[in-house]
Design a protein around this motif. Sequence first.
Motif, mmCIF file in Angstrom:
data_model
loop_
_atom_site.group_PDB
_atom_site.id
_atom_site.type_symbol
_atom_site.label_atom_id
_atom_site.label_comp_id
_atom_site.label_asym_id
_atom_site.label_seq_id
_atom_site.Cartn_x
_atom_site.Cartn_y
_atom_site.Cartn_z
ATOM 1 N N LYS A 156 33.676 32.496 42.282
ATOM 2 C CA LYS A 156 34.543 31.454 42.926
ATOM 3 C C LYS A 156 35.962 31.483 42.215
ATOM 4 O O LYS A 156 36.859 31.385 42.729
ATOM 5 C CB LYS A 156 33.886 30.087 42.744
ATOM 6 C CG LYS A 156 33.553 29.444 41.342
ATOM 7 C CD LYS A 156 32.972 28.192 41.411
ATOM 8 C CE LYS A 156 32.788 27.758 40.142
ATOM 9 N NZ LYS A 156 33.982 27.465 39.457
ATOM 10 N N ASP A 157 35.805 31.872 40.882
ATOM 11 C CA ASP A 157 37.022 31.796 40.031
ATOM 12 C C ASP A 157 37.768 33.112 40.481
ATOM 13 O O ASP A 157 38.966 33.185 40.341
ATOM 14 C CB ASP A 157 36.800 32.039 38.545
ATOM 15 C CG ASP A 157 36.148 30.521 38.086
ATOM 16 O OD1 ASP A 157 36.351 29.618 38.620
ATOM 17 O OD2 ASP A 157 34.863 30.610 37.471
ATOM 18 N N ALA A 210 39.673 32.918 43.827
ATOM 19 C CA ALA A 210 40.756 32.006 43.679
ATOM 20 C C ALA A 210 41.872 32.717 42.720
ATOM 21 O O ALA A 210 43.082 32.584 43.268
ATOM 22 C CB ALA A 210 40.295 30.636 42.712
ATOM 23 N N LEU A 211 41.475 33.397 41.907
ATOM 24 C CA LEU A 211 42.619 34.354 40.894
ATOM 25 C C LEU A 211 43.221 35.395 41.878
ATOM 26 O O LEU A 211 44.377 35.556 42.034
ATOM 27 C CB LEU A 211 41.953 35.056 39.945
ATOM 28 C CG LEU A 211 42.617 35.839 39.081
ATOM 29 C CD1 LEU A 211 43.905 35.093 38.476
ATOM 30 C CD2 LEU A 211 41.927 36.474 38.053
ATOM 31 N N ALA A 212 42.433 36.086 42.812
ATOM 32 C CA ALA A 212 42.933 37.369 43.543
ATOM 33 C C ALA A 212 43.707 36.562 44.606
ATOM 34 O O ALA A 212 44.707 37.227 45.163
ATOM 35 C CB ALA A 212 41.684 38.004 44.017
ATOM 36 N N ASP A 221 32.998 45.832 43.110
ATOM 37 C CA ASP A 221 32.220 45.505 41.686
ATOM 38 C C ASP A 221 32.860 44.288 41.025
ATOM 39 O O ASP A 221 32.526 43.764 40.540
ATOM 40 C CB ASP A 221 32.282 46.763 41.032
ATOM 41 C CG ASP A 221 31.329 47.817 41.512
ATOM 42 O OD1 ASP A 221 30.616 47.405 42.676
ATOM 43 O OD2 ASP A 221 31.030 48.804 40.671
ATOM 44 N N TRP A 222 34.455 44.427 41.228
ATOM 45 C CA TRP A 222 35.154 43.309 40.391
ATOM 46 C C TRP A 222 34.878 42.203 41.110
ATOM 47 O O TRP A 222 34.864 41.165 40.352
ATOM 48 C CB TRP A 222 36.724 43.655 40.323
ATOM 49 C CG TRP A 222 37.589 42.771 39.503
ATOM 50 C CD1 TRP A 222 37.615 42.742 38.204
ATOM 51 C CD2 TRP A 222 38.152 41.669 40.067
ATOM 52 N NE1 TRP A 222 38.488 41.506 37.955
ATOM 53 C CE2 TRP A 222 38.662 40.973 38.941
ATOM 54 C CE3 TRP A 222 38.462 41.024 41.552
ATOM 55 C CZ2 TRP A 222 39.639 39.820 39.097
ATOM 56 C CZ3 TRP A 222 39.159 40.037 41.572
ATOM 57 C CH2 TRP A 222 39.652 39.414 40.520
ATOM 58 N N LEU A 223 35.321 42.030 42.494
ATOM 59 C CA LEU A 223 35.085 40.658 43.068
ATOM 60 C C LEU A 223 33.769 39.965 42.845
ATOM 61 O O LEU A 223 33.661 38.999 42.595
ATOM 62 C CB LEU A 223 35.653 40.866 44.559
ATOM 63 C CG LEU A 223 35.847 39.548 45.188
ATOM 64 C CD1 LEU A 223 36.971 38.697 44.647
ATOM 65 C CD2 LEU A 223 36.024 39.968 46.676
ATOM 66 N N LEU A 224 32.657 40.862 43.132
ATOM 67 C CA LEU A 224 31.272 40.410 43.045
ATOM 68 C C LEU A 224 30.835 40.169 41.563
ATOM 69 O O LEU A 224 29.973 39.359 41.430
ATOM 70 C CB LEU A 224 30.392 41.274 44.003
ATOM 71 C CG LEU A 224 30.587 41.491 45.512
ATOM 72 C CD1 LEU A 224 29.655 42.424 46.014
ATOM 73 C CD2 LEU A 224 30.075 40.024 46.090
ATOM 74 N N LEU A 225 30.877 41.328 40.793
ATOM 75 C CA LEU A 225 30.541 41.101 39.438
ATOM 76 C C LEU A 225 31.361 40.826 38.307
ATOM 77 O O LEU A 225 30.945 40.898 37.282
ATOM 78 C CB LEU A 225 29.604 42.696 39.366
ATOM 79 C CG LEU A 225 28.368 42.881 40.391
ATOM 80 C CD1 LEU A 225 28.007 44.213 40.353
ATOM 81 C CD2 LEU A 225 27.528 41.895 40.541
#
Length: 230
Positions: free
Chosen positions: A4-5, A8-10, A59-63
Motif C-alpha cells: 500500500k505504501d 501511494a509513493l509511486a 518486483d519493486w511494486l509487489l515485493l
Amino acid sequence: MELKDRIALARKQAGLSQEQLGEKLGVSRQAVSKWESGQNNPDVAYLAEMCRLFGVSSDWLLLGQETEEASAPARCPDCQTIVTGLDNFCPNCGCSLKSSPKEQYALVLKSILSSPEDNSVLYHICDEGVYHPAFSLPENFSLDYTHRILGNAPRVLFRGLTLDQARAIQGRFFHPKNLLVCFDPTGDTPIPRLMDQPYKPSNKQGMSFWATVGAVVLGVICALLLLSIL
C-alpha cells in the motif's frame, strides 16, 4: 514499506492524484484509496498496469525488492519523480533525461537580510553586471530596490552560476549563512526543491602524499611475493 505504501509513493512521484490514477485504471477514487490504506489489494491486472504507468518493476511494486533484472524505479535526476524509458523529459519539472544535467548553480536567499552592508553588496554585484540576477532590474535601480529584494525571502538571487561563482558571491555577503548555494540543473528549478537539496561540500579527501607512497610500496611488495610464488 508495504504494498500500500509503495503504491501511494509511486503514484505521488508520478504526479497523479488518486482520482487521476482511478481514471487511467477504470476504477473509482475510493478503490484507489482502499488500496493505499491497505483495506483491499488490487487485482494482478491493475498491478501490471500500475507498473507500466509508474515506470516501475513488478518486483519493486509487489515485493520492494531490487534485483539485477528488476531494479527500483528510475527517477528524474533533478526532482526525483519516477520516470519511464519512454520519457525524454521529466513530466514534472521538464529536466532532460537524455543528457547529463548541466553543472549550474543558484544562490538562494533563505532568510531576510536587513543589514546595510549586505544591501550594499547586492547593489554592487548587480551594478557590475557580471552575473545575471534572477529578478528583473529596473533602469537606474537604487539601494532601496536591492533593500526590498533582500527583505523578501526565500527567493532566488542568481541563477546560471558555476560552483566557484556561487561560492564567491556568497562569500562577499556579511551574513553568508543566510544564503544557500544550490545545484540547479534545469536553470529554473522551483525554490522548494532548491532549498530541500542545497549543495553540500564533500567531506571526502584524497590520499595524502605518504599514504600514496605507502600504497605503492605495498603494491610492489605484493607483486614481488606473487612472482616468487610463481
